[in-house]
Design a protein around this motif. Sequence first.
Motif, PDB file in Angstrom:
ATOM      1  N   GLY A  14       0.799  -1.217   0.000  1.00  0.00           N
ATOM      2  CA  GLY A  14       0.000   0.000   0.000  1.00  0.00           C
ATOM      3  C   GLY A  14       0.836   1.273   0.000  1.00  0.00           C
ATOM      4  N   LYS A  15       2.070   1.164  -0.433  1.00  0.00           N
ATOM      5  CA  LYS A  15       2.974   2.307  -0.525  1.00  0.00           C
ATOM      6  C   LYS A  15       3.248   2.590  -2.005  1.00  0.00           C
ATOM      7  N   SER A  16       4.190   3.464  -2.260  1.00  0.00           N
ATOM      8  CA  SER A  16       4.522   3.826  -3.630  1.00  0.00           C
ATOM      9  C   SER A  16       4.944   2.599  -4.439  1.00  0.00           C
ATOM     10  N   PRO A  17       4.396   2.462  -5.646  1.00  0.00           N
ATOM     11  CA  PRO A  17       4.821   1.346  -6.500  1.00  0.00           C
ATOM     12  C   PRO A  17       6.256   1.512  -6.991  1.00  0.00           C
ATOM     13  N   LEU A  18       6.868   2.666  -6.735  1.00  0.00           N
ATOM     14  CA  LEU A  18       8.260   2.878  -7.114  1.00  0.00           C
ATOM     15  C   LEU A  18       9.222   2.133  -6.193  1.00  0.00           C
ATOM     16  N   ILE A  19       8.727   1.678  -5.044  1.00  0.00           N
ATOM     17  CA  ILE A  19       9.544   0.862  -4.143  1.00  0.00           C
ATOM     18  C   ILE A  19       9.509  -0.553  -4.709  1.00  0.00           C
ATOM     19  N   ILE A  20      10.601  -0.923  -5.344  1.00  0.00           N
ATOM     20  CA  ILE A  20      10.599  -2.218  -6.029  1.00  0.00           C
ATOM     21  C   ILE A  20      10.761  -3.366  -5.028  1.00  0.00           C
ATOM     22  N   PRO A  21      10.206  -4.533  -5.359  1.00  0.00           N
ATOM     23  CA  PRO A  21      10.382  -5.697  -4.483  1.00  0.00           C
ATOM     24  C   PRO A  21      11.777  -6.294  -4.671  1.00  0.00           C
ATOM     25  N   PHE A  22      12.453  -6.534  -3.570  1.00  0.00           N
ATOM     26  CA  PHE A  22      13.791  -7.107  -3.631  1.00  0.00           C
ATOM     27  C   PHE A  22      13.821  -8.575  -3.237  1.00  0.00           C
ATOM     28  N   GLY A  23      12.653  -9.188  -3.068  1.00  0.00           N
ATOM     29  CA  GLY A  23      12.585 -10.576  -2.625  1.00  0.00           C
ATOM     30  C   GLY A  23      13.266 -11.561  -3.556  1.00  0.00           C
ATOM     31  N   LYS A  24      13.382 -11.234  -4.834  1.00  0.00           N
ATOM     32  CA  LYS A  24      14.055 -12.130  -5.781  1.00  0.00           C
ATOM     33  C   LYS A  24      15.532 -11.791  -5.930  1.00  0.00           C
ATOM     34  N   LYS A  25      15.932 -10.599  -5.475  1.00  0.00           N
ATOM     35  CA  LYS A  25      17.332 -10.181  -5.579  1.00  0.00           C
ATOM     36  C   LYS A  25      18.109 -10.445  -4.299  1.00  0.00           C
TER      37      LYS A  25
END
Length: 119
Positions: free
Chosen positions: A90-101
Amino acid sequence: MSRAIATCMRLAVGALLLPSVVLAQGDPAKGKDLYAKHCAGCHGLSGKGDGPAAAAISPKPTDFSNKGYMAGLKDQYLFDLVQKGGAAMGKSPLIIPFGKKLKDGEIRDVNAYVRSLGR
């Protein structure tokens, strides 16, 4: 209550609390390099939300040096935000997910470093 039952209850409660204790752990020294590589572009090297890309971002990146704000964030929330990304939280979509990195331990290291910026 018997001693055996009391011991079992303490172990059960401890097992329930263990994930949050483990989650809170992390090595800020290891997290510093990961933060510089993945986060500083927006949040800045000192975590003030003033990285090179910050001027073009709306809303502005969070200031991790804000002690009061950071104190209000739970470890699980920070972990989920880094792992899943802003849109999922529910935050900015510009915060990318790092779960795969990043591995879970690396995310905890980054979060430990981010916490150190607000102290």
